[in-house]
Design a protein around this motif. Sequence first.
Motif, PDB file in Angstrom:
ATOM      1  N   ASP A   1     -14.323 131.012  -0.199  1.00 14.87           N
ATOM      2  CA  ASP A   1     -14.857 131.122  -1.431  1.00 14.87           C
ATOM      3  C   ASP A   1     -15.812 132.220  -1.246  1.00 14.87           C
ATOM      4  O   ASP A   1     -15.359 133.354  -0.988  1.00 14.87           O
ATOM      5  N   ASP A   2     -17.147 131.714  -1.669  1.00 15.21           N
ATOM      6  CA  ASP A   2     -18.317 132.877  -1.556  1.00 15.21           C
ATOM      7  C   ASP A   2     -19.195 132.906  -0.349  1.00 15.21           C
ATOM      8  O   ASP A   2     -20.299 133.529  -0.270  1.00 15.21           O
ATOM      9  N   ALA A   3     -18.594 132.188   0.717  1.00 15.07           N
ATOM     10  CA  ALA A   3     -19.400 131.988   1.953  1.00 15.07           C
ATOM     11  C   ALA A   3     -18.688 132.318   3.202  1.00 15.07           C
ATOM     12  O   ALA A   3     -17.601 132.445   3.369  1.00 15.07           O
ATOM     13  N   VAL A   4     -19.398 133.090   4.207  1.00 20.46           N
ATOM     14  CA  VAL A   4     -19.015 133.260   5.440  1.00 20.46           C
ATOM     15  C   VAL A   4     -18.946 132.001   6.285  1.00 20.46           C
ATOM     16  O   VAL A   4     -20.002 131.311   6.356  1.00 20.46           O
ATOM     17  N   ILE A   5     -17.806 131.682   7.039  1.00 23.26           N
ATOM     18  CA  ILE A   5     -17.629 130.422   7.844  1.00 23.26           C
ATOM     19  C   ILE A   5     -17.392 130.626   9.049  1.00 23.26           C
ATOM     20  O   ILE A   5     -17.226 129.936   9.950  1.00 23.26           O
ATOM     21  N   GLY A   6     -17.266 131.790   9.463  1.00 21.28           N
ATOM     22  CA  GLY A   6     -16.838 132.235  10.932  1.00 21.28           C
ATOM     23  C   GLY A   6     -16.609 133.740  11.425  1.00 21.28           C
ATOM     24  O   GLY A   6     -16.925 134.568  10.400  1.00 21.28           O
TER      25      GLY A   6
ATOM     26  N   HIS B   1     -17.601 145.429   6.851  1.00 22.91           N
ATOM     27  CA  HIS B   1     -16.812 144.648   6.354  1.00 22.91           C
ATOM     28  C   HIS B   1     -16.935 144.193   4.717  1.00 22.91           C
ATOM     29  O   HIS B   1     -16.204 143.321   4.182  1.00 22.91           O
ATOM     30  N   ARG B   2     -17.968 144.885   4.150  1.00 19.60           N
ATOM     31  CA  ARG B   2     -18.170 144.671   2.691  1.00 19.60           C
ATOM     32  C   ARG B   2     -18.601 143.257   2.439  1.00 19.60           C
ATOM     33  O   ARG B   2     -18.343 142.760   1.198  1.00 19.60           O
ATOM     34  N   VAL B   3     -19.186 142.348   3.249  1.00 21.41           N
ATOM     35  CA  VAL B   3     -19.510 141.113   3.062  1.00 21.41           C
ATOM     36  C   VAL B   3     -20.976 141.281   2.181  1.00 21.41           C
ATOM     37  O   VAL B   3     -21.188 140.566   1.407  1.00 21.41           O
TER      38      VAL B   3
ATOM     39  N   TYR C   1     -28.363 141.854   1.916  1.00 29.02           N
ATOM     40  CA  TYR C   1     -27.839 141.669   3.464  1.00 29.02           C
ATOM     41  C   TYR C   1     -27.947 140.277   3.880  1.00 29.02           C
ATOM     42  O   TYR C   1     -28.018 139.815   5.096  1.00 29.02           O
ATOM     43  N   SER C   2     -27.923 139.158   3.042  1.00 27.26           N
ATOM     44  CA  SER C   2     -27.719 137.917   3.356  1.00 27.26           C
ATOM     45  C   SER C   2     -27.290 137.042   2.053  1.00 27.26           C
ATOM     46  O   SER C   2     -26.920 137.723   1.041  1.00 27.26           O
TER      47      SER C   2
ATOM     48  N   CYS D   1     -27.958 139.489   7.868  1.00 26.01           N
ATOM     49  CA  CYS D   1     -28.333 140.534   8.752  1.00 26.01           C
ATOM     50  C   CYS D   1     -29.746 140.836   9.227  1.00 26.01           C
ATOM     51  O   CYS D   1     -30.784 140.594   8.233  1.00 26.01           O
ATOM     52  N   ILE D   2     -30.040 141.273  10.666  1.00 26.76           N
ATOM     53  CA  ILE D   2     -31.392 141.352  10.778  1.00 26.76           C
ATOM     54  C   ILE D   2     -31.410 142.655  11.663  1.00 26.76           C
ATOM     55  O   ILE D   2     -30.527 143.055  12.161  1.00 26.76           O
TER      56      ILE D   2
END
Length: 444
Positions: free
Chosen positions: A133-138, A169-171, A288-289, A295-296
């Motif tokens: 969906d709209d989340a990063v999971i791994g 990766h265009r996240v 960036y989040s 991202c840091i």
Amino acid sequence: MIILGGGPAGACTAMYLLRRGIKPVIVERDAFPRYHVGESLTGATALALKELGLGLAIEAQNYPLKHGATFYGPDGKNEFWVPLVRRDENENQIPNYTWNVLRSTFDKILFDAALERGAEWIKATAVAPISKDDAVIGLTIRTPGGATENLHSDVLIDASGWATFLANHRVTGSKIPGSSDKQIALFTLFAGGIRDNGPELSKQPGNTLLFYQKKHHWAWFIPVTDELTSVGVVFRTDYFKQAGLSKEDMMLRECRQMTPALSVRLPDLTPQEPIYAAANFSYRVMNYSGKGFVCIGDAHRFTDPIFAYGVFFGIQEGEFATDVIAKLLSGEIRTNENPFTDFEKLCDEGNEVVEDVIGVLWEFPLAFQRIFTWRDRVTSLDILSGRIYGERAATNPARMAIRRLMASKEVALEAEREMASVKRTALATVIIYLAHLFSQAILF
Ligand SMILES: Cc1cc2nc3c(=O)[nH]c(=O)nc-3n(C[C@H](O)[C@H](O)[C@H](O)COP(=O)(O)OP(=O)(O)OC[C@H]3O[C@@H](n4cnc5c(N)ncnc54)[C@H](O)[C@@H]3O)c2cc1C
């Protein structure tokens, strides 16, 4: 919790998480020690590292102590000194110091400390984020043996440095050029660089020296061991292209010709490392989040190396991100939106303060000198000491002066005229004083 990247940002974030009882996995492709640019630390970085309990391990390396930086003007003239300071418990401004480090050994100390405290290292290359969906999971990784694996994450912390993994990766939002774009830095280590050596803090041998030749054309001299000095030359990419030289020849030419104040300090131009190049190092990543990722440090922004803020941002933003993650895991933050919205706002604030300081230096160097050595000396040193967030930064008089300069060219030019006139007056005073001494000498 997955941290991508085991540089200073990733390693320190791991330690911040472990302090909150959260055990992270670090995905890092390189084994340490490995060469890395970025050897000059800020005073605030030293305080953060000591607070993380790393002071003794770093002191044991005998890195040169940096008490501040000397800026040399064009052709090595008009030098001025900017000391490192901090505030004590009574808010008095007192001298501070930090280390100029060899990043190979420094990064290894931080990385090893993170592992000793309980972080797990997966030696692998991150290949792609996994989203649902709209989340990063791994994260999908490739091991040194070539196998591909999928790792699950509650939050993926991108500390991949200038690889800007999630942006590529265009996240995230788009990656755009920063204010010091279209420049190239060439750098290496030289032996036998001639350092200052006097009793004053401004003449200590471990200090950083910066040679400003003209806008976006400068050099650094950073002692990193008793013997080795990191030297970098920075200029616009078109200047490099016009020269038509290899990076090796260009490095040597600039070390010899940029300014006598630098060349006189480099009796031996035999590089002790390859000549490295970093081109187009200035960029910014938007948004960036988000859900499941943050991202840091360099993974979202790097502006310009002149004030040596890179490592500081990575570590500080790792601490800020840890706070949000701990609250997320404990249930203190419950949201279906991006939980890092305030984190981003805070990080942007700090980055913008530093970007404005850099902007004033490049656009209005005399106005910069006026603020940092005279008009707003005390409060401008607070900015350089890392007080760049929140109310303290917003109400800092030097910060406000810098804002006014960056907002109005007229204000900046007036400040430059004032500084030039102060310098002329100072010169006239010295001449009158010398003439006075001379006449006294003749009389007696
Ligand atoms: C010319 C120049 C001079 C600089 N000088 C200074 C200075 O004097 N002082 C200062 O503080 N900063 C300086 N900087 C900035 C400084 O180098 C960086 O800010 C700092 O190294 C960032 O730390 P980090 O941990 O975010 O990233 P890094 O130190 O770059 O670490 C990122 C890690 O991620 C790993 N990684 C990346 N992609 C992957 C992947 N796909 N899979 C697995 N692992 C991966 C890398 O191997 C690396 O170890 C300079 C920068 C430049 C360009």
